[in-house]
Design a protein around this motif. Sequence first.
Motif: not given
Lengths: 301, 251, 251, 285, 276
Positions: D117-119, D121-122, D124-126, D214
Amino acid sequence: MNKIEFESKEKIKKSEEIIKKILKALGFISVLTTLGIVFSLFEETILFFKDISIKEFLTGREWTPLFQPPKFGVLPLVVGTLLIVVISSIISIPVGLGSAIYLSEYAPKKIRKILKPVLEILAGIPSIVYGYFALTAITPIIKIIFPQTSVYNALSAGIAVGIMTIPLVSSLSEDAMMSVPDSLRFGAYALGATKYEVIKDIVIPTAFPTIVASFILAISRAVGETMIVAMAAGSTPKMTLNPLESIQTMTGYIVQISMGDIPYGSIGYRTLFAVGSLLFLITFTLNLISRYVIRRHRRLY
Amino acid sequence: MENIIKIENLNFYYGNFLALKNINMDIYKNKITAFIGPSGCGKSTLLRTLNRMNDFIENIKVEGNIYFKGQNIYSKEVDPVELRRRIGMVFQKPNPFPKTIYENIVYGLRKNGVNKKEILDEVVERTLKAVALYDEVKDKIYKSALELSGGQQQRLCIARAIAMQPEVVLMDEPTSALDPISTLKIEELLLELKKDYTIIIVTHSMQQAARISDWTAFFLNGELIEYDTTENIFENPRDKRTEDYITGRFG
Amino acid sequence: MENIIKIENLNFYYGNFLALKNINMDIYKNKITAFIGPSGCGKSTLLRTLNRMNDFIENIKVEGNIYFKGQNIYSKEVDPVELRRRIGMVFQKPNPFPKTIYENIVYGLRKNGVNKKEILDEVVERTLKAVALYDEVKDKIYKSALELSGGQQQRLCIARAIAMQPEVVLMDEPTSALDPISTLKIEELLLELKKDYTIIIVTHSMQQAARISDWTAFFLNGELIEYDTTENIFENPRDKRTEDYITGRFG
Amino acid sequence: MDITKRRKFKNRIFHVLTFLCTLFGVIILSVLLFSILSKGIKWLSLNFLTNFPSRFPKKAGIYPALLGSLWLIFLTAIISFPIGIGTALYLEEYAKESKFTDFIKLNIANLAGVPAIIYGMLGLTIFVRLLGFGRSIISGALTMSLLILPTIIISSQEALKSVPDSLKQASYALGTTKWQTITGVVLPYALPGILTGTILSISRALGEAAPLIVVGAFAYVSFIPKTPFDQFTVLPIQIFNWASMPKKEFQNVAAAGIIVLLIILLGINSIAIILRNKYQIRIKD
Amino acid sequence: RQGKLAGTIKIDGSSTVYPITQAVAEEFNKQNPNVNITVGISGTGGGFKKFVNGEIDINDASRSIKTEELAKAKANGIDFIELEVAYDGIVVVVNKDNNWAYDITTQELKKIWDKDSKVVYWSDVRPEWPKEKIKLYGPGTDSGTFDYFTSEINGEEKRIRADYTASEDDNVLVQGVAGDKYAMGFFGHSYYEENKDVLKVLKINGVEPTTENIRNGKYKPLSRPLYIYVNKKSLERPEIKSFVKFYLEKAKDLVEDVGYVPLEDKKYQEQLNKIK
Ligand SMILES: Nc1ncnc2c1ncn2[C@@H]1O[C@H](COP(=O)(O)OP(=O)(O)OP(=O)(O)O)[C@@H](O)[C@H]1O
Ligand SMILES: Nc1ncnc2c1ncn2[C@@H]1O[C@H](COP(=O)(O)OP(=O)(O)OP(=O)(O)O)[C@@H](O)[C@H]1O
Ligand SMILES: [Mg+2]
Ligand SMILES: [Mg+2]
Ligand SMILES: O=P([O-])([O-])[O-]
């Protein structure tokens, strides 16, 4: 014998240099990924902590960032995560270790050949399937035993996460036990030890660090597991240790908010990243610890 | 002479492969018996058959009888765990447990319900002295056995074996991983030990067999070619193949 | 006699460890030169220095000069890739590529831009004949080289090396992994090959060195103790240590 | 004798216990498969594969999600495969032992343990926001690629390590350059191993839902994506969606979806195993 | 006329309106398979955020646009049309097996749902109700339903107790209440319609949320109109124009299909006139 004419290597050598540079650049992508993670998590997180104090975040006992008035204590999510970790570990650690022991020490080769792939299949099933399984099969069973159980509850999700992480524990531990030299086992057998004693006194102590590392990895996986808890654990950030209640984990929160598409730039959006950062730090630490444990073990042998 | 082990018409199979062919021999009490022969001839296999260490290998078959003090060790009543307590074993590569020296020696005792400290202490001291290791390690018996040198480790393994007060000790090339000085020490030790124990030793060194054993058995391709007193074997071999082997013409 | 390689004051370091000490020697054209000496004395190290295979090891240092046909092979202008094409190498363990016999032989040619089928076919046939493998494998040159026996594989590796028409062939114990019959075949082959190539061979077998080499160099602890015609070395060693070694008194 | 009996009894108990542990996994797997098959099998049909999602369970189909998943793994494969192998080649063949190399290796190992899930968020941001790819397949594929890269790199490294040094040396000794040796000897030898690892990672990407949620693949999509910049949905998300529908029948539709997903996974994994068995080169030692 | 239209329509917004829009999209695609439609479920607020940035063509909304959102739209030069498409009532539901609660007052609702509510047991609401823990389910914060309910019942938008199960996905709420004898939840009327068999609806102040009562405004204060907001620029595109027209023409049947209350015919005509 005719003399063979060889091509000059000049051209090739130039492209060699370029290839080397390209490959090196590719090597950097992993570094960039890490930077990307850190950047994407921490930028918003820092903005978050401009508004909310770290102390409130880490010690507050209420997590209602989107209600009026908002509360930003992450503890309920941490407790929810912890609950999942504990429940799943109660399943994955003993069962995983038991399977590892059976496969490495007791199972005849033929049976091992059949059972090992089965456990590997268990590892390859997507978590969404486990989530479905938790919701449609595990919860109903729990409700038969404990009728007061919520439809969404930590127990069911925790069990599913535990099942999912069994293969992680078993395969790593099994590898570790298989690499215990037979000479040690035979040394003990020759003294009249039973198999159980050989396992307990020789095999497990020798393989112990890697076994522990496998436990830590399973825990780290449980901390990061998302779809199962999103589907089966509910979405109630609550300070409870009652496994029959609906709870919310850090990952569960992130998914819930992501599905609702919170407006970019709002404090709600930033909570996603604050929770994400915490999640990242926790799993990162766990992974480092497990690496360290394995490494120290390697040096011993 | 009293025999302690009697082997009768023994055939041993790994799967379909016949590794021991119709072996018949007596092992005599309080003697050192050496098994010699070229690599792969079945020496280790036979040795491991005597305390049923082969049980751990899948797909084996044992035909014939082996009697230990008159009892057939492959009969149903015999418990291999108990058998191994009475017939100890030392391996080619020293294999101390990753425990303290002390715990290595008393491991077998503890498993057999002996937990009294006085007894254990006494056994540790006695066996360490028996293997001439006591002076060298007396200050570190609570340290890990892995810190000892190879030769010391092997002597510790012998100490560990005799701590169980076995009646027979099987040794599979116990000195082949050791330097000459450690080897010599262990050979001396064996000569000392045979007063109390019956010893069977597999060795690749003709000299070693000649130096320490009372009886020598020569194997070839799973067959027992010749079995006689060491003197006879080395000075008067009856079989041409034995002679060829001990004079170094093959192997 | 024409020298093809000249080694001058060569020191070679692995990190801080001085593995070759002030070596000086000439290698003569169309001769077989044998390097002998006990394990670890630096034979392989010296051999690999001659075609810069040591470049792949980290933390090495080369002092002194090596001339190949008058050119210093450690000078900047020399391309080690090209050098290796001209100084071929055969290793201790046969190491055919997991490709067909044909592709094994032409591998080096292809990588050096030779792709004409007629040329390649001709080379394959000629080199297979040169290593006396042609009759044995002519029906399966498009089969995997891994299906050959060890001896055949090693001859294939020699064929692969000479397919590049190198001027020197380095061989590091090329027969030590082979049975006596294959060894004999390869020895015959070498005697044949020296008409066209200069051969340097590392060997542990004194007999082999005596049988096939013209010159023999004896190394000890990284030093070149004695270098002379094979006859002189084996019949008239000037150095006590050489004599001890070839009479089997150590090593 | 009593003590020996007790010891042997303990051993037997332990044997049975550990066997039960192993059996537990097997039983769970059977129960899981059975419960899914029994719910979903009746709902499987050609129409189910070719229909769009619908508000009527009977008409609901998996077509856009299926194609979305295929698009996603296709793109993910062509992005992650070269990068993964390239990185592995760099680390195994080019990089010298150094603090920096150690750092990269440590970094990759750590990335392998970062939750999916952290990926997300990555991504989503990038990809979604910074690079402006929006909630498109390409954003999803890039995210998934980063997610599976560490596994691909690590398994490729293992495969490259297994190439015997003697082969490389033989190649160099014939006057080849490094890259020629890599393409001529190293890659052909290591490829089955590399492919196996890569395919297994790809199959992981196929089953992941969290990062894509995400990134934003959670929507009703009424069309088949035609370019990498189209919006999309994938099998696991469609299943997730159905599983949380209130109508009981949708549970069964979800089960049918799971069957499709599992069949695809099984197919992909079989390919990996066949590859491994068929092309594994065995060098005699 | 099949297949003539092509293009993409990006829709996002309210999860309450979503079933209507999805149904319309499904039907519309039958006739116009080449039009690519995506319908997101970001909630009314989330949808407006995108809508006022021009990222989407249509926003589903379960409330009318707020002044801040309007200002943003103006600033970004986004012109739009607001179209009413249906009525919705927010229902308060309990488990099918709940045999004590049949109706409830707005005061009682406030007592239960307000921030810092002291209600733990059902008996805290009415003494004759059982002393069992009440389990609460409601929509997530990004939804118009949530905004509407909190402002109508608790008197301030987003003011609510913290310890209820919140989900953006109304189906989760349905399942939650359906699976728990002591549960209570609130969400859009349509989700109740679809799950009548497993849920029981409560009267509010004695009024049942029937179609009739919702349409004529008797079901107070929890009934409201639902909207779609259409970007005017987008409306110039034929596929969107045609889609919106189709929406309003078919709304009457489809709205009922998915469990909402359709507007009066006259009203649909009015809406259609707006896009002429
Ligand atoms: N576990 C096993 N499975 C199958 N065959 C075996 C096994 N162990 C040994 N063998 C075979 O049985 C034969 C006898 O082996 P054994 O180890 O007894 O020989 P040995 O005389 O001890 O040789 P060495 O001197 O090399 O130790 C050999 O051919 C060997 O390959
Ligand atoms: N890659 C290396 N790094 C460090 N030291 C090395 C390396 N290779 C060889 N050495 C050391 O250099 C010395 C010479 O080794 P070398 O391999 O040349 O010996 P050799 O004469 O070929 O021995 P052998 O007959 O066993 O092949 C030895 O002490 C060896 O340990
Ligand atoms: Mg043996
Ligand atoms: Mg060498
Ligand atoms: O999704 P909502 O309709 O509650 O905004």
